[in-house]
Design a protein around this motif. Structure first.
Motif, PDB file in Angstrom:
ATOM      1  N   ALA A  32      -0.485 -26.114  31.742  1.00 36.86           N
ATOM      2  CA  ALA A  32      -0.566 -27.479  32.263  1.00 36.86           C
ATOM      3  C   ALA A  32      -1.535 -28.326  31.461  1.00 36.86           C
ATOM      4  O   ALA A  32      -1.191 -29.409  30.965  1.00 36.86           O
ATOM      5  CB  ALA A  32      -0.966 -27.448  33.734  1.00 36.86           C
ATOM      6  N   ILE A  33      -2.769 -27.841  31.269  1.00 35.95           N
ATOM      7  CA  ILE A  33      -3.754 -28.635  30.542  1.00 35.95           C
ATOM      8  C   ILE A  33      -3.461 -28.649  29.046  1.00 35.95           C
ATOM      9  O   ILE A  33      -3.680 -29.655  28.367  1.00 35.95           O
ATOM     10  CB  ILE A  33      -5.187 -28.121  30.814  1.00 35.95           C
ATOM     11  CG1 ILE A  33      -6.209 -29.079  30.200  1.00 35.95           C
ATOM     12  CG2 ILE A  33      -5.388 -26.709  30.294  1.00 35.95           C
ATOM     13  CD1 ILE A  33      -7.617 -28.810  30.629  1.00 35.95           C
ATOM     14  N   ALA A  34      -2.914 -27.544  28.504  1.00 32.73           N
ATOM     15  CA  ALA A  34      -2.602 -27.505  27.074  1.00 32.73           C
ATOM     16  C   ALA A  34      -1.529 -28.533  26.719  1.00 32.73           C
ATOM     17  O   ALA A  34      -1.630 -29.222  25.695  1.00 32.73           O
ATOM     18  CB  ALA A  34      -2.147 -26.104  26.679  1.00 32.73           C
ATOM     19  N   VAL A  35      -0.512 -28.647  27.564  1.00 32.95           N
ATOM     20  CA  VAL A  35       0.553 -29.620  27.319  1.00 32.95           C
ATOM     21  C   VAL A  35       0.004 -31.044  27.404  1.00 32.95           C
ATOM     22  O   VAL A  35       0.319 -31.902  26.573  1.00 32.95           O
ATOM     23  CB  VAL A  35       1.708 -29.411  28.317  1.00 32.95           C
ATOM     24  CG1 VAL A  35       2.697 -30.583  28.252  1.00 32.95           C
ATOM     25  CG2 VAL A  35       2.430 -28.107  28.021  1.00 32.95           C
ATOM     26  N   VAL A  36      -0.834 -31.303  28.396  1.00 33.92           N
ATOM     27  CA  VAL A  36      -1.416 -32.647  28.546  1.00 33.92           C
ATOM     28  C   VAL A  36      -2.259 -33.001  27.327  1.00 33.92           C
ATOM     29  O   VAL A  36      -2.134 -34.102  26.763  1.00 33.92           O
ATOM     30  CB  VAL A  36      -2.265 -32.722  29.834  1.00 33.92           C
ATOM     31  CG1 VAL A  36      -3.069 -34.038  29.866  1.00 33.92           C
ATOM     32  CG2 VAL A  36      -1.381 -32.630  31.061  1.00 33.92           C
ATOM     33  N   LEU A  37      -3.128 -32.083  26.896  1.00 33.12           N
ATOM     34  CA  LEU A  37      -3.987 -32.358  25.739  1.00 33.12           C
ATOM     35  C   LEU A  37      -3.161 -32.580  24.477  1.00 33.12           C
ATOM     36  O   LEU A  37      -3.470 -33.465  23.665  1.00 33.12           O
ATOM     37  CB  LEU A  37      -4.960 -31.194  25.537  1.00 33.12           C
ATOM     38  CG  LEU A  37      -6.036 -31.015  26.619  1.00 33.12           C
ATOM     39  CD1 LEU A  37      -6.843 -29.748  26.359  1.00 33.12           C
ATOM     40  CD2 LEU A  37      -6.950 -32.231  26.686  1.00 33.12           C
ATOM     41  N   PHE A  38      -2.094 -31.798  24.314  1.00 32.88           N
ATOM     42  CA  PHE A  38      -1.264 -31.948  23.123  1.00 32.88           C
ATOM     43  C   PHE A  38      -0.506 -33.276  23.137  1.00 32.88           C
ATOM     44  O   PHE A  38      -0.460 -33.983  22.119  1.00 32.88           O
ATOM     45  CB  PHE A  38      -0.282 -30.781  23.022  1.00 32.88           C
ATOM     46  CG  PHE A  38       0.662 -30.887  21.855  1.00 32.88           C
ATOM     47  CD1 PHE A  38       0.218 -30.689  20.554  1.00 32.88           C
ATOM     48  CD2 PHE A  38       1.999 -31.212  22.055  1.00 32.88           C
ATOM     49  CE1 PHE A  38       1.087 -30.799  19.481  1.00 32.88           C
ATOM     50  CE2 PHE A  38       2.866 -31.325  20.989  1.00 32.88           C
ATOM     51  CZ  PHE A  38       2.413 -31.118  19.698  1.00 32.88           C
ATOM     52  N   VAL A  39       0.091 -33.612  24.263  1.00 27.76           N
ATOM     53  CA  VAL A  39       0.845 -34.868  24.358  1.00 27.76           C
ATOM     54  C   VAL A  39      -0.070 -36.063  24.117  1.00 27.76           C
ATOM     55  O   VAL A  39       0.287 -37.015  23.414  1.00 27.76           O
ATOM     56  CB  VAL A  39       1.549 -34.971  25.722  1.00 27.76           C
ATOM     57  CG1 VAL A  39       2.151 -36.365  25.926  1.00 27.76           C
ATOM     58  CG2 VAL A  39       2.642 -33.912  25.829  1.00 27.76           C
ATOM     59  N   GLY A  50       2.728 -35.314  32.145  1.00 25.79           N
ATOM     60  CA  GLY A  50       2.982 -34.758  33.471  1.00 25.79           C
ATOM     61  C   GLY A  50       4.429 -34.333  33.641  1.00 25.79           C
ATOM     62  O   GLY A  50       4.718 -33.297  34.245  1.00 25.79           O
ATOM     63  N   ALA A  51       5.344 -35.135  33.086  1.00 30.57           N
ATOM     64  CA  ALA A  51       6.764 -34.805  33.205  1.00 30.57           C
ATOM     65  C   ALA A  51       7.095 -33.521  32.448  1.00 30.57           C
ATOM     66  O   ALA A  51       7.817 -32.655  32.952  1.00 30.57           O
ATOM     67  CB  ALA A  51       7.612 -35.963  32.678  1.00 30.57           C
ATOM     68  N   LEU A  52       6.558 -33.364  31.245  1.00 34.53           N
ATOM     69  CA  LEU A  52       6.820 -32.153  30.469  1.00 34.53           C
ATOM     70  C   LEU A  52       6.186 -30.926  31.124  1.00 34.53           C
ATOM     71  O   LEU A  52       6.777 -29.838  31.125  1.00 34.53           O
ATOM     72  CB  LEU A  52       6.306 -32.318  29.036  1.00 34.53           C
ATOM     73  CG  LEU A  52       7.081 -33.311  28.167  1.00 34.53           C
ATOM     74  CD1 LEU A  52       6.397 -33.502  26.824  1.00 34.53           C
ATOM     75  CD2 LEU A  52       8.520 -32.839  27.956  1.00 34.53           C
ATOM     76  N   SER A  53       4.992 -31.102  31.689  1.00 29.76           N
ATOM     77  CA  SER A  53       4.362 -29.999  32.417  1.00 29.76           C
ATOM     78  C   SER A  53       5.198 -29.602  33.626  1.00 29.76           C
ATOM     79  O   SER A  53       5.322 -28.413  33.952  1.00 29.76           O
ATOM     80  CB  SER A  53       2.951 -30.395  32.870  1.00 29.76           C
ATOM     81  OG  SER A  53       2.082 -30.546  31.766  1.00 29.76           O
ATOM     82  N   ALA A  54       5.781 -30.603  34.284  1.00 33.86           N
ATOM     83  CA  ALA A  54       6.623 -30.325  35.448  1.00 33.86           C
ATOM     84  C   ALA A  54       7.880 -29.560  35.035  1.00 33.86           C
ATOM     85  O   ALA A  54       8.329 -28.651  35.748  1.00 33.86           O
ATOM     86  CB  ALA A  54       7.006 -31.629  36.147  1.00 33.86           C
ATOM     87  N   VAL A  55       8.454 -29.912  33.877  1.00 29.74           N
ATOM     88  CA  VAL A  55       9.626 -29.184  33.375  1.00 29.74           C
ATOM     89  C   VAL A  55       9.259 -27.724  33.126  1.00 29.74           C
ATOM     90  O   VAL A  55       9.999 -26.807  33.513  1.00 29.74           O
ATOM     91  CB  VAL A  55      10.151 -29.836  32.076  1.00 29.74           C
ATOM     92  CG1 VAL A  55      11.198 -28.950  31.411  1.00 29.74           C
ATOM     93  CG2 VAL A  55      10.744 -31.206  32.383  1.00 29.74           C
ATOM     94  N   TYR A  56       8.111 -27.517  32.510  1.00 33.36           N
ATOM     95  CA  TYR A  56       7.653 -26.147  32.260  1.00 33.36           C
ATOM     96  C   TYR A  56       7.448 -25.399  33.574  1.00 33.36           C
ATOM     97  O   TYR A  56       7.884 -24.252  33.721  1.00 33.36           O
ATOM     98  CB  TYR A  56       6.344 -26.183  31.462  1.00 33.36           C
ATOM     99  CG  TYR A  56       5.733 -24.812  31.267  1.00 33.36           C
ATOM    100  CD1 TYR A  56       6.089 -24.023  30.175  1.00 33.36           C
ATOM    101  CD2 TYR A  56       4.800 -24.301  32.170  1.00 33.36           C
ATOM    102  CE1 TYR A  56       5.537 -22.758  29.998  1.00 33.36           C
ATOM    103  CE2 TYR A  56       4.246 -23.036  31.996  1.00 33.36           C
ATOM    104  CZ  TYR A  56       4.608 -22.277  30.913  1.00 33.36           C
ATOM    105  OH  TYR A  56       4.070 -21.032  30.746  1.00 33.36           O
TER     106      TYR A  56
END
Length: 419
Positions: A32-39, A50-56
């Motif tokens: 969750a936090i890794a995707v947010v930091l990368f995006v 948030g949307a990509l984290s939700a997909v994951y």
């Protein structure tokens, strides 16, 4: 207590299996936090992150029980290692392509989440055969629950540190490489290689044909909802009481409470049926969530958060025992994976519920949602006492593991078949 845990870790394979599983689960714990930091590093918005984290998260929720069933059918190495590799490749693809081609980013998240290996369920399926004694299995479940809390606290700190030292993309690749190494360490171990699921009845519902398991999943959906609500409510509380520092203190406090409670719970063998004990623990959990609505100063709030965390790890550890006793024969990995999925979906819904609650009534309203989740979990357990009655009238999770009330086996099964 120290002697009991020393004996547990002195048992062959225990340290390796627990450590390998925790390292293997790092990608999921930090996703969750890794995707947010990368995006954000790629210039994307918080909404996109948030949307990509939700997909994951959604893909993980779907994949865990499916892969768990595959493990029960084909064994751990044939499923765990390939799925870990495919999941890591999905994250690597995401790190390489970024958010430019959005469709490709979504596909990468779907692949990474769907193929997240069911290491949690796999480890809990191994404990009875590795430890052989019921008191050791119960202690291992408690230690497993404590380690889970620690990992979800330390994991985000590790990924944040990695981003500061290198870059968001490098951190994303590195943590998934570690995940593959952790899974590899587990599946090449003797217990994982030799473990075989019990013969099973061919049934499309798999583990979900157990009424007792369904009752437990319903209860822990609401426990997850409570935890998700607390996360959002704590952020809202911290906004008026010191910002990120206060939030870090509150999350550390609830983690400390879970650590203390889990260690105490696992240090002794508890009398009576696990199903009855779970009702008491979840009732205490709900009761400890309610005072959070007072939202006092940071010091007093930290004390309340510590108390609120005390019964969390015991509730999870006791749930592991109940899962093992109610999972239909030959479905134990799938059953544990369903618990992971249900808890995670509940937590996601909790964050969604707490948001509007906080906007309407501030942090106290968010904590009220957590208290409501705890009460709902208790009500589910109380309403399903009959189906949660101890199967077979025994308390064993070693000799009587994977109870199947109909005792049926898959047609054509013969001794010597391998799952």
């Amino acid at each position: 207590m120290a002697a009991g845990y020393a004996e547990l870790f002195g048992t062959r394979h225990v340290t390796r299996l627990l450590t390998g599983t925790l390292v293997g689960r790092l990608p999921n714990a930090t996703a969750a936090i890794a995707v947010v930091l990368f995006v954000r590093a790629e210039g994307g918005s918080y909404s996109l992150a948030g949307a990509l984290s939700a997909v994951y998260g959604l893909a993980t929720a779907v994949g865990q029980p499916l892969l768990g069933r595959a493990v029960d059918l084909y064994g751990q190495p044939r499923v765990m290692l390939p799925s870990a590799l495919v999941s890591a490749l999905g994250m690597v693809l995401f790190a390489v392509v970024g958010t430019g081609p959005l469709a490709l980013a979504v596909i990468a998240m779907l692949v990474a989440g769907l193929f997240t290996p069911p290491l949690e369920g796999g480890l809990r399926a191994l404990w009875p055969s590795v430890l052989k004694r019921e008191d050791r299995v119960h202690a291992a479940y408690a230690m497993d629950a404590v380690a889970q809390e620690v990992m979800f606290t330390v994991g985000p700190l590790l990924i944040t540190l990695a981003v500061s030292l290198w870059s968001a993309a490098t951190a994303l690749v590195a943590v998934n490489a570690l995940g593959v190494l952790g899974a590899l360490s587990v599946v090449v171990s003797e217990p994982s290689r030799t473990w075989r699921s019990a013969p099973r009845e061919a049934h499309w519902l798999g583990a979900l044909r157990s009424p007792g398991l369904l009752a437990l999943l319903g209860a822990f959906f609401f426990v997850g909802l409570a935890l998700g609500s607390i996360t959002v409510a704590a952020i809202a509380y911290s906004d008026g009481h010191g910002g990120d520092t206060a939030y870090g203190v509150l999350m550390a406090a609830i983690g400390l409470g879970a650590l203390f409670g889990g260690l105490l719970y696992g240090a002794r063998q508890w009398p009576g049926a696990a199903e009855k004990r779970l009702r008491v623990i979840v009732g205490a959990l709900a009761l400890c969530y309610l005072p959070l609505m007072l939202a006092p100063g940071v010091t007093a709030m930290s004390v309340l958060m510590t108390v609120a965390g005390v019964f969390l790890a015991p509730a999870i550890a006791c749930a592991f025992i109940v899962v093992d006793r109610h999972a239909p024969r030959g479905t134990v990995t799938e059953a544990f994976s369903w618990l992971v999925t249900t808890f995670g979906v509940g937590a996601a819904l909790g964050t969604a519920v707490a948001g509007p609650a906080v906007e309407a009534g501030g942090a106290p309203a968010g904590f009220a949602a957590a208290g409501g989740g705890g009460i709902a979990a208790l009500l589910v357990l109380l309403a399903t006492q009959r189906v949660l009655a101890a199967p077979g009238g025994t308390g064993s999770v070693v000799a009587g593991s994977e109870n199947d009330r109909n005792g049926a086996v898959e047609p054509g099964f013969r001794t010597g078949h391998q799952a």
